[in-house]
Scaffold this motif. Structure first.
Motif, PDB file in Angstrom:
ATOM      1  N   VAL A  22      56.784 -16.269 -35.834  1.00 11.37           N
ATOM      2  CA  VAL A  22      56.584 -16.722 -37.221  1.00 11.37           C
ATOM      3  C   VAL A  22      57.542 -17.870 -37.546  1.00 11.37           C
ATOM      4  CG1 VAL A  22      55.727 -14.516 -38.103  1.00 11.37           C
ATOM      5  CG2 VAL A  22      58.194 -14.953 -38.047  1.00 11.37           C
ATOM      6  N   PRO A  23      57.081 -18.830 -38.363  1.00 19.08           N
ATOM      7  CA  PRO A  23      57.974 -19.920 -38.796  1.00 19.08           C
ATOM      8  C   PRO A  23      58.906 -19.425 -39.904  1.00 19.08           C
ATOM      9  CG  PRO A  23      55.811 -20.220 -39.775  1.00 19.08           C
ATOM     10  CD  PRO A  23      55.692 -19.035 -38.858  1.00 19.08           C
ATOM     11  N   ILE A  24      60.114 -20.000 -39.952  1.00 19.79           N
ATOM     12  CA  ILE A  24      61.078 -19.666 -41.004  1.00 19.79           C
ATOM     13  C   ILE A  24      60.963 -20.697 -42.119  1.00 19.79           C
ATOM     14  CG2 ILE A  24      63.504 -19.234 -41.565  1.00 19.79           C
ATOM     15  CD1 ILE A  24      62.197 -17.272 -39.596  1.00 19.79           C
ATOM     16  N   MET A  25      60.824 -20.207 -43.355  1.00 16.95           N
ATOM     17  CA  MET A  25      60.706 -21.059 -44.526  1.00 16.95           C
ATOM     18  C   MET A  25      61.942 -20.913 -45.408  1.00 16.95           C
ATOM     19  SD  MET A  25      57.708 -22.490 -44.166  1.00 16.95           S
ATOM     20  CE  MET A  25      57.391 -23.126 -45.825  1.00 16.95           C
ATOM     21  N   GLY A  26      62.161 -21.929 -46.227  1.00 21.35           N
ATOM     22  CA  GLY A  26      63.244 -21.862 -47.197  1.00 21.35           C
ATOM     23  C   GLY A  26      62.691 -22.017 -48.598  1.00 21.35           C
ATOM     24  N   ARG A  27      63.389 -21.438 -49.573  1.00 18.41           N
ATOM     25  CA  ARG A  27      62.961 -21.558 -50.966  1.00 18.41           C
ATOM     26  C   ARG A  27      64.189 -21.809 -51.834  1.00 18.41           C
ATOM     27  NH1 ARG A  27      60.770 -16.484 -52.429  1.00 18.41           N
ATOM     28  NH2 ARG A  27      58.777 -17.143 -51.520  1.00 18.41           N
ATOM     29  N   VAL A  28      64.141 -22.900 -52.604  1.00 19.40           N
ATOM     30  CA  VAL A  28      65.207 -23.212 -53.548  1.00 19.40           C
ATOM     31  C   VAL A  28      64.739 -22.804 -54.938  1.00 19.40           C
ATOM     32  CG1 VAL A  28      66.620 -25.037 -54.574  1.00 19.40           C
ATOM     33  CG2 VAL A  28      65.999 -25.158 -52.152  1.00 19.40           C
ATOM     34  N   THR A  29      65.590 -22.101 -55.674  1.00 18.59           N
ATOM     35  CA  THR A  29      65.270 -21.691 -57.043  1.00 18.59           C
ATOM     36  C   THR A  29      66.364 -22.185 -57.976  1.00 18.59           C
ATOM     37  OG1 THR A  29      64.167 -19.688 -56.225  1.00 18.59           O
ATOM     38  CG2 THR A  29      64.730 -19.761 -58.566  1.00 18.59           C
ATOM     39  N   ILE A  30      65.972 -22.937 -59.004  1.00 20.65           N
ATOM     40  CA  ILE A  30      66.922 -23.441 -59.999  1.00 20.65           C
ATOM     41  C   ILE A  30      66.315 -23.252 -61.381  1.00 20.65           C
ATOM     42  CG2 ILE A  30      68.242 -25.420 -60.849  1.00 20.65           C
ATOM     43  CD1 ILE A  30      68.094 -26.618 -58.068  1.00 20.65           C
ATOM     44  N   ASN A  31      66.959 -22.424 -62.185  1.00 15.77           N
ATOM     45  CA  ASN A  31      66.512 -22.195 -63.571  1.00 15.77           C
ATOM     46  C   ASN A  31      65.011 -21.910 -63.667  1.00 15.77           C
ATOM     47  OD1 ASN A  31      69.109 -22.641 -64.530  1.00 15.77           O
ATOM     48  ND2 ASN A  31      68.762 -24.832 -64.808  1.00 15.77           N
ATOM     49  N   GLY A  32      64.529 -21.087 -62.760  1.00 15.05           N
ATOM     50  CA  GLY A  32      63.123 -20.694 -62.812  1.00 15.05           C
ATOM     51  C   GLY A  32      62.187 -21.605 -62.057  1.00 15.05           C
ATOM     52  N   THR A  33      62.633 -22.815 -61.658  1.00 17.58           N
ATOM     53  CA  THR A  33      61.789 -23.714 -60.869  1.00 17.58           C
ATOM     54  C   THR A  33      61.990 -23.411 -59.394  1.00 17.58           C
ATOM     55  OG1 THR A  33      63.453 -25.479 -60.650  1.00 17.58           O
ATOM     56  CG2 THR A  33      62.047 -25.503 -62.619  1.00 17.58           C
ATOM     57  N   GLN A  34      60.905 -23.443 -58.648  1.00 21.78           N
ATOM     58  CA  GLN A  34      60.982 -23.123 -57.226  1.00 21.78           C
ATOM     59  C   GLN A  34      60.359 -24.237 -56.391  1.00 21.78           C
ATOM     60  OE1 GLN A  34      59.108 -19.320 -56.554  1.00 21.78           O
ATOM     61  NE2 GLN A  34      60.945 -18.176 -57.137  1.00 21.78           N
ATOM     62  N   SER A  35      60.884 -24.385 -55.192  1.00 18.51           N
ATOM     63  CA  SER A  35      60.323 -25.355 -54.261  1.00 18.51           C
ATOM     64  C   SER A  35      60.571 -24.864 -52.845  1.00 18.51           C
ATOM     65  CB  SER A  35      60.961 -26.735 -54.457  1.00 18.51           C
ATOM     66  OG  SER A  35      60.277 -27.708 -53.708  1.00 18.51           O
ATOM     67  N   GLN A  36      59.511 -24.846 -52.054  1.00 18.66           N
ATOM     68  CA  GLN A  36      59.601 -24.328 -50.693  1.00 18.66           C
ATOM     69  C   GLN A  36      59.625 -25.461 -49.675  1.00 18.66           C
ATOM     70  OE1 GLN A  36      57.221 -20.201 -50.834  1.00 18.66           O
ATOM     71  NE2 GLN A  36      55.935 -21.970 -51.223  1.00 18.66           N
ATOM     72  N   PHE A  37      60.161 -25.155 -48.510  1.00 17.70           N
ATOM     73  CA  PHE A  37      60.213 -26.147 -47.445  1.00 17.70           C
ATOM     74  C   PHE A  37      60.276 -25.439 -46.103  1.00 17.70           C
ATOM     75  CE2 PHE A  37      64.510 -25.098 -48.700  1.00 17.70           C
ATOM     76  CZ  PHE A  37      65.187 -24.942 -47.502  1.00 17.70           C
ATOM     77  N   SER A  38      59.887 -26.134 -45.065  1.00 14.23           N
ATOM     78  CA  SER A  38      59.944 -25.584 -43.718  1.00 14.23           C
ATOM     79  C   SER A  38      61.322 -25.836 -43.108  1.00 14.23           C
ATOM     80  CB  SER A  38      58.874 -26.226 -42.836  1.00 14.23           C
ATOM     81  OG  SER A  38      59.046 -25.835 -41.489  1.00 14.23           O
ATOM     82  N   CYS A  39      61.878 -24.808 -42.495  1.00 14.18           N
ATOM     83  CA  CYS A  39      63.174 -24.966 -41.817  1.00 14.18           C
ATOM     84  C   CYS A  39      63.003 -25.533 -40.413  1.00 14.18           C
ATOM     85  CB  CYS A  39      63.882 -23.613 -41.728  1.00 14.18           C
ATOM     86  SG  CYS A  39      64.312 -22.900 -43.328  1.00 14.18           S
ATOM     87  N   LYS A  40      61.719 -25.656 -39.994  1.00 16.61           N
ATOM     88  CA  LYS A  40      61.400 -26.156 -38.651  1.00 16.61           C
ATOM     89  C   LYS A  40      62.022 -25.261 -37.575  1.00 16.61           C
ATOM     90  CE  LYS A  40      60.938 -30.922 -40.274  1.00 16.61           C
ATOM     91  NZ  LYS A  40      59.485 -30.801 -40.426  1.00 16.61           N
ATOM     92  N   LYS A  41      62.062 -23.966 -37.873  1.00 16.75           N
ATOM     93  CA  LYS A  41      62.558 -22.961 -36.948  1.00 16.75           C
ATOM     94  C   LYS A  41      61.542 -21.825 -36.854  1.00 16.75           C
ATOM     95  CE  LYS A  41      66.514 -25.105 -36.615  1.00 16.75           C
ATOM     96  NZ  LYS A  41      66.936 -25.791 -35.358  1.00 16.75           N
TER      97      LYS A  41
END
Length: 407
Positions: A22-41
């Protein structure tokens, strides 16, 4: 003021599982806003610790993955701190973009300005002049001072711009930078252009300045009348330097050349056409071709200063400050009270040519304009020209209708 909530989460994307990997994903959360990205791992699913958000065990593979994730987390924190110091508000998407290297050049107003400056600098000497570049740099510096003064920051995000920004900026230019209306108009136009291009290129979702219009304060351009030009030509100067400056101004008045075109005029650009001397070249400012047939006066001036010719330059090496900054002294000594600059010679040429009946298309060609509207701005129709034209019309109509009796 409420405190910002900031969190980074890593997780395994089970929906993308392939052969147990499975690929590893990252998620940044700031004041209720979220944005995901691929860790390329990637990692075997059974090795992923859901609660710990990391790889299980002490295997070499697990330790390396956890070190990589720690490094990603550290980079994201660094970008978040940098954005927090610079921006009034920070979203998860902004942090993700910064980490991925997206949008760094256009997210801020000064960043976009610097990008435009760099592009224009590459065009200097081709289709743009150094003076235009310096004007853009001054506009950028005015923005920098305004942002620091009114926002207490070194830059501002494009997404933060509102119509009030440009309104307040124009007031700032007048009250705190003491600029004249024309300079304010030019500076605001540059700022609007930078933001407009960012919007047109899809870099920001809207153009906050689209509805803001600062009307151009078009004032009457000064020029010398035919009699005043004769007065300047016949005035005896005791100072040889002032006499030279006068002659350069007169040369411009009979050729419509700008100062830089005269400054860089070469003997190669003076050619013989059917026994007459013509100046055929390109305007240094725009690269637009122009041609003008020389009359006796400019030919006499060239001959008068033939001894100054150097490096193929018709008038040798002449300095802007020497000529343009003393032209007012020359005009004043001739007893003329008008505020005349070197550029007024081009306007005077256009006005005089039109008053003598030269078609505006021909005047536009001599001036090197690409748009006849520009020529219309420079070439004001004089009352004398209007009187002559209407008298001619009246004479023709009177002749045509002289035998007609009203019923």
């Amino acid at each position: 003021m409420s405190r910002s909530t900031f969190n980074i989460l890593f997780y395994a994307n089970k929906s993308k599982e392939k052969n147990g990997i499975v690929p590893i994903m990252g998620r940044v959360t700031i004041n209720g806003t979220q944005s995901q990205f691929s860790c390329k791992k990637s990692i075997p699913l059974e090795m992923w610790d859901v609660k710990g958000n990391c790889a299980k065990g002490r295997s070499k593979e697990a330790l390396q993955l956890n070190r990589d994730l720690d490094n990603i987390k550290a980079q994201i924190i660094k970008h978040y701190q940098h954005l927090s110091d610079r921006e009034a508000f920070v979203t998860a998407e902004m942090v993700r973009n910064a980490y991925q290297g997206l949008g760094n050049e256009y997210e801020t107003l000064l960043g976009a300005f610097d990008k435009d400056n760099a592009k224009l600098l590459q065009r200097v000497g081709k289709d743009r002049s150094m003076a235009t570049y310096r004007t853009l740099v001054r506009a950028r510096n005015h923005v920098a001072v305004f942002v620091k003064s009114h926002y207490k920051r070194t830059d501002i995000a494009m997404k933060e711009l509102t119509p009030d920004f440009i309104k307040d900026f124009s007031v700032f230019l007048a009250n705190e930078r003491n600029l004249h209306y024309g300079s304010i108009w030019t500076t605001v136009i540059w700022v609007k252009g930078v933001v407009m291009r960012a919007h047109q290129n899809g870099l920001i979702p809207r153009n906050p300045f689209a509805q803001f219009h600062l009307p151009r304060n078009v004032k009457e351009r000064e020029y010398l009348t035919e009699d005043e030009l004769k007065q300047v030509m016949m005035h005896p100067f005791e100072n040889a330097e002032l006499a030279f400056i006068r002659d350069i101004f007169v040369f411009a008045s009979f050729t419509a050349l700008s100062f830089v075109d005269i400054q860089e005029l070469t003997t190669d650009e003076i050619v013989d056409v059917n026994g007459d001397k013509w100046i055929i070249g390109k305007r240094r400012k725009t690269g637009i071709p122009f041609q003008v047939k020389m009359m006796d006066v400019p030919l006499q001036i060239i001959e008068r200063y033939k001894h100054l010719q150097e490096d193929n330059l018709v008038f040798g090496k002449i300095n802007y400050w020497t000529v343009c900054k003393k032209i007012k002294t020359v005009i004043s000594e001739c007893g003329i009270t008008k505020s005349i600059s070197m550029h007024c010679a081009r306007h005077g040429y256009a006005t005089l040519a039109l008053s003598k009946g030269v078609p505006i298309e021909s005047v536009s060609s001599v001036l090197g304009h690409t748009n006849i509207i520009t020529t219309q701005i420079y070439a004001k129709i004089t009352a004398q020209k209007l009187d002559t034209d209407l008298t001619m019309l009246n004479d023709k109509l009177n002749a045509s209708f002289s035998n007609i009796k009203m019923a």
